[in-house]
Design a protein around this motif. Structure first.
Motif, PDB file in Angstrom:
ATOM      1  N   HIS A  45       0.662  -1.345   0.090  1.00  0.00           N
ATOM      2  CA  HIS A  45      -0.218   0.032   0.051  1.00  0.00           C
ATOM      3  C   HIS A  45       1.004   1.243   0.041  1.00  0.00           C
ATOM      4  N   ARG A  46       1.999   1.133   0.681  1.00  0.00           N
ATOM      5  CA  ARG A  46       3.004   2.384   0.947  1.00  0.00           C
ATOM      6  C   ARG A  46       3.539   2.716  -0.489  1.00  0.00           C
ATOM      7  N   ARG A  47       3.935   1.368  -1.308  1.00  0.00           N
ATOM      8  CA  ARG A  47       4.574   1.809  -2.591  1.00  0.00           C
ATOM      9  C   ARG A  47       3.504   2.139  -3.512  1.00  0.00           C
ATOM     10  N   ALA A  48       2.306   1.738  -3.500  1.00  0.00           N
ATOM     11  CA  ALA A  48       1.200   2.001  -4.263  1.00  0.00           C
ATOM     12  C   ALA A  48       0.790   3.379  -4.157  1.00  0.00           C
ATOM     13  N   ALA A  49       0.806   4.026  -2.728  1.00  0.00           N
ATOM     14  CA  ALA A  49       0.492   5.424  -2.559  1.00  0.00           C
ATOM     15  C   ALA A  49       1.494   6.237  -3.111  1.00  0.00           C
ATOM     16  N   LEU A  85      -4.544   8.491  -1.820  1.00  0.00           N
ATOM     17  CA  LEU A  85      -5.055   8.527  -0.581  1.00  0.00           C
ATOM     18  C   LEU A  85      -5.530   7.580   0.219  1.00  0.00           C
ATOM     19  N   PRO A  86      -6.164   6.578  -0.300  1.00  0.00           N
ATOM     20  CA  PRO A  86      -6.617   5.283   0.324  1.00  0.00           C
ATOM     21  C   PRO A  86      -5.711   4.395   0.733  1.00  0.00           C
ATOM     22  N   HIS A  87      -4.815   4.396  -0.147  1.00  0.00           N
ATOM     23  CA  HIS A  87      -3.464   3.487  -0.169  1.00  0.00           C
ATOM     24  C   HIS A  87      -2.604   3.977   0.941  1.00  0.00           C
ATOM     25  N   ALA A  88      -2.390   5.370   1.007  1.00  0.00           N
ATOM     26  CA  ALA A  88      -1.631   5.925   1.941  1.00  0.00           C
ATOM     27  C   ALA A  88      -2.329   5.638   3.596  1.00  0.00           C
ATOM     28  N   ALA A  89      -3.699   5.864   3.665  1.00  0.00           N
ATOM     29  CA  ALA A  89      -4.304   5.533   4.898  1.00  0.00           C
ATOM     30  C   ALA A  89      -4.192   4.123   5.145  1.00  0.00           C
ATOM     31  N   ALA A  90      -4.487   2.985   4.156  1.00  0.00           N
ATOM     32  CA  ALA A  90      -4.206   1.649   4.552  1.00  0.00           C
ATOM     33  C   ALA A  90      -2.906   1.368   5.075  1.00  0.00           C
ATOM     34  N   ALA A  91      -1.929   2.003   4.505  1.00  0.00           N
ATOM     35  CA  ALA A  91      -0.606   1.800   4.937  1.00  0.00           C
ATOM     36  C   ALA A  91      -0.239   2.384   6.261  1.00  0.00           C
ATOM     37  N   ARG A  92      -1.351   3.368   6.826  1.00  0.00           N
ATOM     38  CA  ARG A  92      -0.943   4.198   7.809  1.00  0.00           C
ATOM     39  C   ARG A  92       0.103   5.159   7.835  1.00  0.00           C
ATOM     40  N   ASP A  93       0.311   5.302   6.513  1.00  0.00           N
ATOM     41  CA  ASP A  93       1.558   6.326   5.983  1.00  0.00           C
ATOM     42  C   ASP A  93       1.100   7.830   6.094  1.00  0.00           C
ATOM     43  N   PHE A  94       0.429   8.430   7.403  1.00  0.00           N
ATOM     44  CA  PHE A  94      -0.156   9.588   7.333  1.00  0.00           C
ATOM     45  C   PHE A  94       0.726  10.837   7.237  1.00  0.00           C
ATOM     46  N   ALA A  95       2.019  10.543   7.794  1.00  0.00           N
ATOM     47  CA  ALA A  95       2.893  11.630   7.688  1.00  0.00           C
ATOM     48  C   ALA A  95       3.225  12.047   6.004  1.00  0.00           C
ATOM     49  N   PHE A  96       3.208  11.081   5.218  1.00  0.00           N
ATOM     50  CA  PHE A  96       3.393  11.004   3.831  1.00  0.00           C
ATOM     51  C   PHE A  96       2.418  11.826   3.246  1.00  0.00           C
ATOM     52  N   ALA A  97       1.193  11.206   3.569  1.00  0.00           N
ATOM     53  CA  ALA A  97      -0.191  11.580   2.605  1.00  0.00           C
ATOM     54  C   ALA A  97      -0.487  12.933   3.203  1.00  0.00           C
ATOM     55  N   ALA A  98      -0.079  13.444   4.358  1.00  0.00           N
ATOM     56  CA  ALA A  98      -0.632  14.676   4.715  1.00  0.00           C
ATOM     57  C   ALA A  98       0.303  15.631   4.156  1.00  0.00           C
ATOM     58  N   GLY A  99       1.602  15.202   4.164  1.00  0.00           N
ATOM     59  CA  GLY A  99       2.675  16.237   3.395  1.00  0.00           C
ATOM     60  C   GLY A  99       2.011  16.388   2.121  1.00  0.00           C
ATOM     61  N   PHE A 100       2.057  15.316   1.286  1.00  0.00           N
ATOM     62  CA  PHE A 100       1.646  15.335  -0.106  1.00  0.00           C
ATOM     63  C   PHE A 100       0.378  16.236  -0.299  1.00  0.00           C
ATOM     64  N   LEU A 101      -0.684  16.006   0.786  1.00  0.00           N
ATOM     65  CA  LEU A 101      -1.828  16.872   0.512  1.00  0.00           C
ATOM     66  C   LEU A 101      -1.709  18.381   0.670  1.00  0.00           C
ATOM     67  N   VAL A 102      -1.002  18.680   1.748  1.00  0.00           N
ATOM     68  CA  VAL A 102      -0.767  19.923   1.787  1.00  0.00           C
ATOM     69  C   VAL A 102       0.171  20.793   0.947  1.00  0.00           C
ATOM     70  N   ASP A 103       1.214  19.809   0.557  1.00  0.00           N
ATOM     71  CA  ASP A 103       2.043  20.535  -0.463  1.00  0.00           C
ATOM     72  C   ASP A 103       1.698  20.815  -1.707  1.00  0.00           C
ATOM     73  N   ASN A 104       0.340  19.946  -2.013  1.00  0.00           N
ATOM     74  CA  ASN A 104      -0.041  20.228  -3.364  1.00  0.00           C
ATOM     75  C   ASN A 104      -1.439  20.917  -3.266  1.00  0.00           C
ATOM     76  N   LEU A 105      -1.643  21.657  -2.017  1.00  0.00           N
ATOM     77  CA  LEU A 105      -2.700  22.507  -2.119  1.00  0.00           C
ATOM     78  C   LEU A 105      -3.966  21.716  -2.202  1.00  0.00           C
ATOM     79  N   ALA A 106      -4.165  20.344  -1.618  1.00  0.00           N
ATOM     80  CA  ALA A 106      -5.335  19.648  -1.698  1.00  0.00           C
ATOM     81  C   ALA A 106      -6.100  19.578  -0.662  1.00  0.00           C
ATOM     82  N   VAL A 107      -6.001  20.265   0.450  1.00  0.00           N
ATOM     83  CA  VAL A 107      -6.616  20.196   1.479  1.00  0.00           C
ATOM     84  C   VAL A 107      -8.123  20.836   1.250  1.00  0.00           C
ATOM     85  N   GLY A 108      -8.357  21.445   0.153  1.00  0.00           N
ATOM     86  CA  GLY A 108      -9.504  21.922  -0.153  1.00  0.00           C
ATOM     87  C   GLY A 108     -10.489  20.877  -0.791  1.00  0.00           C
ATOM     88  N   ARG A 109      -9.609  19.903  -1.142  1.00  0.00           N
ATOM     89  CA  ARG A 109     -10.222  18.859  -1.873  1.00  0.00           C
ATOM     90  C   ARG A 109     -11.102  17.888  -0.673  1.00  0.00           C
TER      91      ARG A 109
END
Length: 921
Positions: A377-381, A394-418
């Motif tokens: 899941h982490r590789r797929a994310a 996002l679902p793969h990052a959550a399934a891997a519990r890789d929240f730090a990567f996913a959150a950083g990706f979301l914020v850096d890519n201005l995806a919080v609004g999504r």
């Protein structure tokens, strides 16, 4: 559980057919002396047409396709294992009327030797009674067939008096190019007298492209072979089951219409087992797929399938990332061609596994290595994130519990609004429980995403706490990235932090400007690529005006926002603004406009996000407010229930307050005074800043709105002193509060105090239609008490004229029975005021047959009066009611008189009928 020990009658058809083919004695020959060029006897079982099982479903749509194919030279039935190919062909041979004799041959691996294949083919014609003559000969070598033999065969077939149908079952066993070339030669030269029908898991080596180009090929593939829901229901009924439509749809979706999966499920349901057993791969479906599909594959192919089972859709590049090899493109294409339960998505480059096969693969993955799945899941994310596919990553990052990567990706890519405008927050349902608001090492990005998820779910405690932790983390990081600061400013604005009172609107404007400024200074085309961010900032500024009670400004801002949101990304904000406008119009008493905009908001459908971002919820809340002011009680209850289900416990104070106020009004109107008091008192206590658990504090106008509702509940409870007490403290406030206070003072016997308030309110600015109507009604009541009937009727007439355009009935129902009496004494004709009748405008409950529309001018019933009325509705006599309620007969009579007066009824049956039409019973 395996089904290998089941009776033969309960086996799926593919299993029974396979066993029938392979259990014949090796010594049985089609005719005495028949042998292959190797000297082995010809096996008669290969010429037998399999019998369909007793639970067979006749599939007319496919039989018609086969009949069409039998009229042409070549028909191909291809699909994965267990899709019912052989059963379908056997059914057609048995139940339809072929154009001529059907010659059946089941091929096996030894038929790859050309001599063996043609020996069996010639014997199949003889076995099924097709006379070809004695001059054709027989193959003499296993590895070669003389072309002259095939020429003689084609010539003999072309001279037959009627067409002959040659069915080659399991033709995927034959991969010899020489056999395929010989077969194509015979088909081409035999002419229309030979109709070839192939049943295969794979596309055969024949040059089918020529037949396709000439329109001479009929094809039935795996998608055609899938059972439709109707066929699934028929199959279950053939097994003695009585399926519901929902169970049929569920089973069809899970199996993808796969025949063997459906039959195994039917057998399991017959025995009362779970349809598929455990997910660990021990059920019959898993055994079948493992043996027939997975086990025959080479080890690298099995590894690719198992590792890619973590994906809903498989891309060759992503599969290579999961396996560490570079053969996925070739492997997936080969699996799709082989119908190995892998299908290519047309024109996309992606593939999908059959849902049941994917379940089996995932079960094997978990059994093989429990630690591998999160890593996959982490590789797929990361691969999907690099490809820019946020929704899939996002679902793969959550399934891997890789929240730090996913959150950083979301914020850096201005995806919080999504996360607020789409379903992305659902993938992070675990994040709020996994990351505590006071967790210091989570990082600013994690807390920002957690705050966005909490905001989307109206988490009054979690959202502000996560925002505060993110704010501290960014303060400690001086050169914080603009994307992080932008996300913090936007989320704080949308959460209403510090924007409810005082200079809240100015603070909201500053936050919105900060979002726009940060967005403008970010590199690239950020603003163009993220139109939702400035739109969300504008939404936040408009919502701040609504929270501050600046309804005109808020409505203008929401209308402008709606006009500017024209692209698909910002469409949810367009719909949210529409719902907000409807709610504001309902608050202001513009009921007709609110109703129209609310219906448009409902048409927009559901949307995730904070309360005001849900047009479905705000639309129903606005309609509940409209129905409340029109005293259409069934409609109030209906829309309020739907709004409450949508919102839950909303973070937004406007939505929270309006839900409670309308609920209190409904309880008062239906006589549940205790419920009205309890609900509105709970709200009033929760609106104070110290009791909000981090939620935005309610501004004064909402506190006043709650206090007015609480005062009305106290009046309904017969406690005018407390009704006055909840309104008396504080500054003069909104006209609605002063009108309610005047009404409470009058009820408490303070006519002088009420008169002073009314004098001050005569030209009060900011009074809405409902406030002006209530003011005229209070003045009319005062005039009546002062024995000035003409003035009272004149003022009542003014109230009626003000209320009629919006069908505003509630002020009249709240005023009591004196209004009805004054109307009967001459304040206009009955026809002039028929709009006061519930049902006259189409919004209330329909009257009982023959009863005509019901008057809505009533006073609230006390709890005891409701008890008496309920007993009266049960056809009990006065004495029986007294005995049932432990009252004296005279007390019951007094209650009945009060009920008749309040319901404008002259007898018991009329009172009961009107109470039912008004929702009081």
């Amino acid at each position: 559980m395996r089904l290998s020990t089941s009776p033969a009658s309960e086996e799926p058809p593919e299993a029974s057919v396979s066993r029938a083919r392979r259990t014949a004695s090796a010594g049985v020959a089609a005719r005495r002396g028949g042998r292959t060029p190797t000297g082995d006897p010809l096996l008669g079982a290969r010429f037998a047409v399999p019998a369909p099982p007793r639970t067979h479903v006749v599939r007319r749509r496919l039989l018609a396709r086969l009949a069409e194919g039998a009229a042409g030279p070549v028909t191909l039935v291809s699909g994965p294992a267990g899709t019912g190919k052989t059963v379908l062909m056997a059914s057609w041979a048995a139940e339809e009327q072929p154009p001529g004799p059907v010659v059946w041959l089941t091929t096996e691996p030894d038929n790859n030797a050309p001599g063996v294949f043609w020996a069996y083919t010639l014997e199949a014609f003889r076995h099924h009674g097709v006379t070809l003559g004695d001059g054709i000969g027989v193959p003499t070598h296993a590895d070669h067939v003389d072309r002259s033999l095939l020429t003689r065969l084609a010539c003999a077939l072309s001279r037959l008096p009627e067409p002959v149908v040659l069915v080659l079952d399991d033709f995927d066993e034959v991969r010899s190019r020489e056999v395929a070339a010989g077969l194509e030669f015979v088909v081409r030269h035999a002419g229309p007298q030979l109709r070839l029908m192939l049943v295969s898991r794979l596309e055969p080596l024949l040059p089918l492209h020529r037949h396709r180009a000439a329109g001479q090929l009929t094809e039935i593939d795996g998608a055609d072979l899938a059972f439709t829901p109707r066929e699934t229901a028929l199959l279950l009924r053939r097994h003695g089951l009585d399926p519901s439509p929902d169970s049929v749809r569920t089973l069809s979706a899970r199996t993808g219409g796969w025949a063997t999966g459906l039959r195994f499920s039917a057998l399991s349901l017959q025995r009362g087992d779970a349809p598929y057993g455990s997910p660990a791969g021990h059920d019959a479906v898993a055994d079948y797929l493992t043996a027939e599909v997975l086990a025959p594959q080479p080890a690298p192919v099995r590894d690719l399938l198992v590792r890619s089972s973590v994906l809903e859709r498989v891309h060759p590049g992503l599969a290579d990332e999961l396996t560490g090899r570079d053969d996925a493109a070739r492997t997936l294409a080969a699996l799709a061609r082989a119908h190995a339960f892998v299908e290519a998505e047309t024109g996309t480059g992606w593939y999908r596994c059959h849902p049941l096969f994917a379940e089996v693969l995932r079960a094997r993955l978990r059994l093989a290595d429990g630690a591998l799945e999160p890593e996959l899941h982490r590789r797929a994310a990361r691969w999907l994130a690099a490809a820019g596919d946020l929704d899939a990553a996002l679902p793969h990052a959550a399934a891997a519990r890789d929240f730090a990567f996913a959150a950083g990706f979301l914020v850096d890519n201005l995806a919080v609004g999504r996360l607020l405008l789409g379903p992305g927050a659902d993938a992070f349902a675990e994040l709020r429980s996994a990351v505590a608001p006071d967790q210091p090492d989570a990082g600013a990005a994690v807390h920002l995403v957690a705050a966005a998820c909490a905001l989307a779910r109206d988490d009054a405690a979690g959202c502000p706490a996560h925002l505060e932790r993110a704010r501290r983390a960014l303060a400690d990081d001086a050169p914080a990235a603009p994307a992080s600061r932008l996300s913090l400013a936007l989320l704080g604005l949308l959460a209403g932090s510090g924007t409810a009172e005082g200079d809240g609107c100015a603070a909201a404007d500053r936050a919105a400007a900060e979002v726009r400024d940060l967005l403008a200074h970010l590199p690239g085309r950020c603003a163009a690529e993220h139109p939702e961010l400035p739109a969300l900032a504008r939404y936040g500024a408009a919502a701040a005006r609504l929270r501050a009670g600046r309804l005109d400004d808020a409505e203008h801002a929401f209308r402008e926002l709606r006009e500017s949101c024209t692209d698909p990304v910002t469409r949810p904000l367009h719909d949210a603004a529409l719902g907000a406008v409807a709610l504001i119009e309902s608050l202001r008493g513009a009921l007709t406009a609110a109703e129209a905009h609310a219906q448009q908001a409902l048409a927009a459908g559901r949307c995730t996000g904070p309360a005001l971002l849900r047009p479905w919820g705000t639309g129903h809340l606005a309609l509940a407010g409209v129905a409340s002011e029109r005293h259409e009680l069934p409609a109030v209850k209906h829309h309020l229930q739907l709004a409450a289900a949508e919102f839950g416990a909303p973070l937004d104070p406007v939505v929270r307050t309006e839900c409670a106020v309308i609920r209190s009004r409904l309880d008062v109107a239906t006589g549940d005074v205790r419920g009205a008091l309890g609900g509105i008192e709970t709200l009033a206590g929760g609106l104070s800043p110290e009791d909000t658990d981090g939620a935005p504090a309610a501004p004064t106008w909402l506190e006043e709105r709650a206090a007015v509702a609480l005062s009305a509940a106290h009046l309904a409870a017969g406690d005018p002193e407390r009704a006055v007490a909840v309104l008396a403290p504080g500054a003069p406030g909104h006209p609605a509060r002063l009108v309610a206070l005047a009404r409470a003072r009058l009820a408490a016997g303070d006519a002088s105090g009420a008169r002073d308030l009314l004098a001050a309110l005569s030209d009060a600015p900011g009074a809405g239609t409902a406030d002006r109507v209530r003011l005229r009604l209070l003045q009319a009541r005062m005039a009546e008490l002062d024995e000035e009937p003409r003035t009272a009727r004149r003022l009542l007439g003014q109230a009626l004229r003000l209320a009629r355009p919006e069908l505003l009935r509630r002020p009249f129902t709240d005023s009591g029975a004196w209004v009805g009496q004054l109307l009967r004494d001459g304040a206009g004709t009955t026809e002039e005021h028929d709009w006061l009748t519930v049902g006259a405008a189409g919004g209330g409950a329909p009257p009982e047959a023959g009863g005509g529309p019901e008057p809505v001018i009533v006073a609230s019933l006390t709890d005891r009066e409701r008890e008496v009325l309920a007993q009266a509705a049960g056809m009990l006599s006065t004495e029986e009611i007294a005995a049932e309620l432990c009252l004296s007969v005279n007390t019951v009579k007094t209650h009945l008189k009060s009920i008749y007066r309040k319901l404008s009824a002259s007898r018991r049956s009329e009172a009961v009928r009107r109470a039912r039409s008004l929702g009081l019973l």
